[in-house]
Design a protein around this motif. Sequence first.
Motif, PDB file in Angstrom:
ATOM      1  N   ASN A  28       0.779  -1.238   0.000  1.00 25.95           N
ATOM      2  CA  ASN A  28       0.000   0.000   0.000  1.00 25.95           C
ATOM      3  C   ASN A  28       0.811   1.289   0.000  1.00 25.95           C
ATOM      4  OD1 ASN A  28      -2.646  -1.172   0.054  1.00 25.95           O
ATOM      5  ND2 ASN A  28      -2.201  -1.808   2.141  1.00 25.95           N
ATOM      6  N   ASN A  29       2.085   1.266   0.338  1.00 30.29           N
ATOM      7  CA  ASN A  29       2.891   2.489   0.380  1.00 30.29           C
ATOM      8  C   ASN A  29       3.860   2.515  -0.787  1.00 30.29           C
ATOM      9  OD1 ASN A  29       1.584   2.799   2.802  1.00 30.29           O
ATOM     10  ND2 ASN A  29       3.418   3.225   3.976  1.00 30.29           N
ATOM     11  N   SER A  30       4.175   3.709  -1.249  1.00 39.20           N
ATOM     12  CA  SER A  30       5.146   3.829  -2.336  1.00 39.20           C
ATOM     13  C   SER A  30       6.568   3.963  -1.799  1.00 39.20           C
ATOM     14  CB  SER A  30       4.811   5.025  -3.222  1.00 39.20           C
ATOM     15  OG  SER A  30       4.842   6.211  -2.464  1.00 39.20           O
ATOM     16  N   SER A  31       6.713   4.418  -0.552  1.00 43.48           N
ATOM     17  CA  SER A  31       8.039   4.508   0.060  1.00 43.48           C
ATOM     18  C   SER A  31       7.901   4.324   1.571  1.00 43.48           C
ATOM     19  CB  SER A  31       8.700   5.849  -0.249  1.00 43.48           C
ATOM     20  OG  SER A  31       8.046   6.894   0.431  1.00 43.48           O
ATOM     21  N   ILE A  32       9.026   4.022   2.193  1.00 47.94           N
ATOM     22  CA  ILE A  32       9.045   3.845   3.641  1.00 47.94           C
ATOM     23  C   ILE A  32      10.152   4.708   4.226  1.00 47.94           C
ATOM     24  CG2 ILE A  32       8.139   1.490   3.561  1.00 47.94           C
ATOM     25  CD1 ILE A  32      11.096   0.605   4.196  1.00 47.94           C
ATOM     26  N   ILE A  33      10.099   4.894   5.529  1.00 47.55           N
ATOM     27  CA  ILE A  33      11.148   5.628   6.226  1.00 47.55           C
ATOM     28  C   ILE A  33      12.258   4.641   6.580  1.00 47.55           C
ATOM     29  CG2 ILE A  33      11.692   7.003   8.259  1.00 47.55           C
ATOM     30  CD1 ILE A  33       8.671   7.755   8.320  1.00 47.55           C
ATOM     31  N   LEU A  34      13.472   4.990   6.217  1.00 45.43           N
ATOM     32  CA  LEU A  34      14.618   4.121   6.482  1.00 45.43           C
ATOM     33  C   LEU A  34      15.405   4.525   7.715  1.00 45.43           C
ATOM     34  CD1 LEU A  34      16.051   3.661   2.883  1.00 45.43           C
ATOM     35  CD2 LEU A  34      14.617   2.073   4.175  1.00 45.43           C
ATOM     36  N   HIS A  35      15.373   5.809   8.059  1.00 47.99           N
ATOM     37  CA  HIS A  35      16.215   6.291   9.147  1.00 47.99           C
ATOM     38  C   HIS A  35      15.567   7.471   9.835  1.00 47.99           C
ATOM     39  CE1 HIS A  35      19.754   8.209  11.045  1.00 47.99           C
ATOM     40  NE2 HIS A  35      20.142   6.952  11.185  1.00 47.99           N
ATOM     41  N   TRP A  36      15.773   7.547  11.156  1.00 47.33           N
ATOM     42  CA  TRP A  36      15.313   8.670  11.962  1.00 47.33           C
ATOM     43  C   TRP A  36      16.504   9.248  12.702  1.00 47.33           C
ATOM     44  CZ3 TRP A  36      12.842   3.983  11.793  1.00 47.33           C
ATOM     45  CH2 TRP A  36      11.519   3.975  11.338  1.00 47.33           C
ATOM     46  N   ASP A  37      16.406  10.539  13.068  1.00 50.38           N
ATOM     47  CA  ASP A  37      17.435  11.111  13.927  1.00 50.38           C
ATOM     48  C   ASP A  37      17.074  10.816  15.386  1.00 50.38           C
ATOM     49  OD1 ASP A  37      15.382  12.890  14.520  1.00 50.38           O
ATOM     50  OD2 ASP A  37      16.335  14.611  13.561  1.00 50.38           O
ATOM     51  N   LEU A  39      15.736  12.550  17.575  1.00 50.30           N
ATOM     52  CA  LEU A  39      14.470  13.135  18.010  1.00 50.30           C
ATOM     53  C   LEU A  39      13.256  12.482  17.351  1.00 50.30           C
ATOM     54  CD1 LEU A  39      15.540  16.881  17.998  1.00 50.30           C
ATOM     55  CD2 LEU A  39      15.427  15.311  19.949  1.00 50.30           C
ATOM     56  N   GLY A  40      13.481  11.532  16.465  1.00 53.32           N
ATOM     57  CA  GLY A  40      12.386  10.822  15.827  1.00 53.32           C
ATOM     58  C   GLY A  40      11.943  11.415  14.508  1.00 53.32           C
ATOM     59  N   HIS A  41      12.719  12.316  13.927  1.00 51.61           N
ATOM     60  CA  HIS A  41      12.393  12.917  12.636  1.00 51.61           C
ATOM     61  C   HIS A  41      12.980  12.052  11.521  1.00 51.61           C
ATOM     62  CE1 HIS A  41      11.218  16.768  14.575  1.00 51.61           C
ATOM     63  NE2 HIS A  41      12.065  16.325  15.487  1.00 51.61           N
ATOM     64  N   ALA A  42      12.190  11.807  10.489  1.00 52.06           N
ATOM     65  CA  ALA A  42      12.657  10.995   9.366  1.00 52.06           C
ATOM     66  C   ALA A  42      13.770  11.713   8.625  1.00 52.06           C
ATOM     67  CB  ALA A  42      11.502  10.706   8.420  1.00 52.06           C
ATOM     68  N   THR A  43      14.853  10.989   8.342  1.00 51.99           N
ATOM     69  CA  THR A  43      15.980  11.593   7.627  1.00 51.99           C
ATOM     70  C   THR A  43      16.228  10.960   6.267  1.00 51.99           C
ATOM     71  OG1 THR A  43      17.538  10.139   8.767  1.00 51.99           O
ATOM     72  CG2 THR A  43      17.146  12.304   9.744  1.00 51.99           C
ATOM     73  N   SER A  44      15.696   9.763   6.012  1.00 56.57           N
ATOM     74  CA  SER A  44      15.839   9.170   4.681  1.00 56.57           C
ATOM     75  C   SER A  44      14.677   8.215   4.409  1.00 56.57           C
ATOM     76  CB  SER A  44      17.178   8.445   4.535  1.00 56.57           C
ATOM     77  OG  SER A  44      17.225   7.312   5.355  1.00 56.57           O
ATOM     78  N   HIS A  45      14.365   8.091   3.117  1.00 63.34           N
ATOM     79  CA  HIS A  45      13.269   7.230   2.665  1.00 63.34           C
ATOM     80  C   HIS A  45      13.801   6.241   1.640  1.00 63.34           C
ATOM     81  CE1 HIS A  45      11.146  10.633   4.398  1.00 63.34           C
ATOM     82  NE2 HIS A  45      10.079   9.859   4.493  1.00 63.34           N
TER      83      HIS A  45
END
Length: 145
Positions: A28-37, A39-45
């Motif tokens: 169902n998703n076209s991309s996923i989150i691969l990494h967080w900093d 603080l929990g912010h997404a840094t790469s997809h």
Amino acid sequence: MKITKTLNIVAILFLIANVGVAIFIALNNSSIILHWDFLGHATSHGGQQLILVLPVVSCLVYAILRRYAKEPYKMNRVGTILKTERNTELLRNYLVAVSVGSSALLLYVTICSGGLLSMSPYVVYTTIGILVISYVYTRRRLERA
């Protein structure tokens, strides 16, 4: 012994949920989150097919921990722990608790990678902290040679 079986069932349910969530996200998703900093912010997809790696890792971790739970002294390379009934039970209980904690944590990461929940680093830090405290507690209670 009854609690150990119950916790193993819980860990297996986490594994099944992990596989189900990963398949749902991959379809169902076209991309996923691969990494967080921190603080929990997404840094790469990345591509959605990468989500299928997390259940594989989760199953491998569970299988390794189950193997060591059957023969807990094989993970002790130093050899200073006495092979007693009490130590065996302590090590098995610890490994079962770690398998539940790691399965739950990897399920949480899978859910967050798919964007179904936002990543809260406090959940990750708290789970790791509980596992570390459990390790220290178990190591202090073991009888040494």
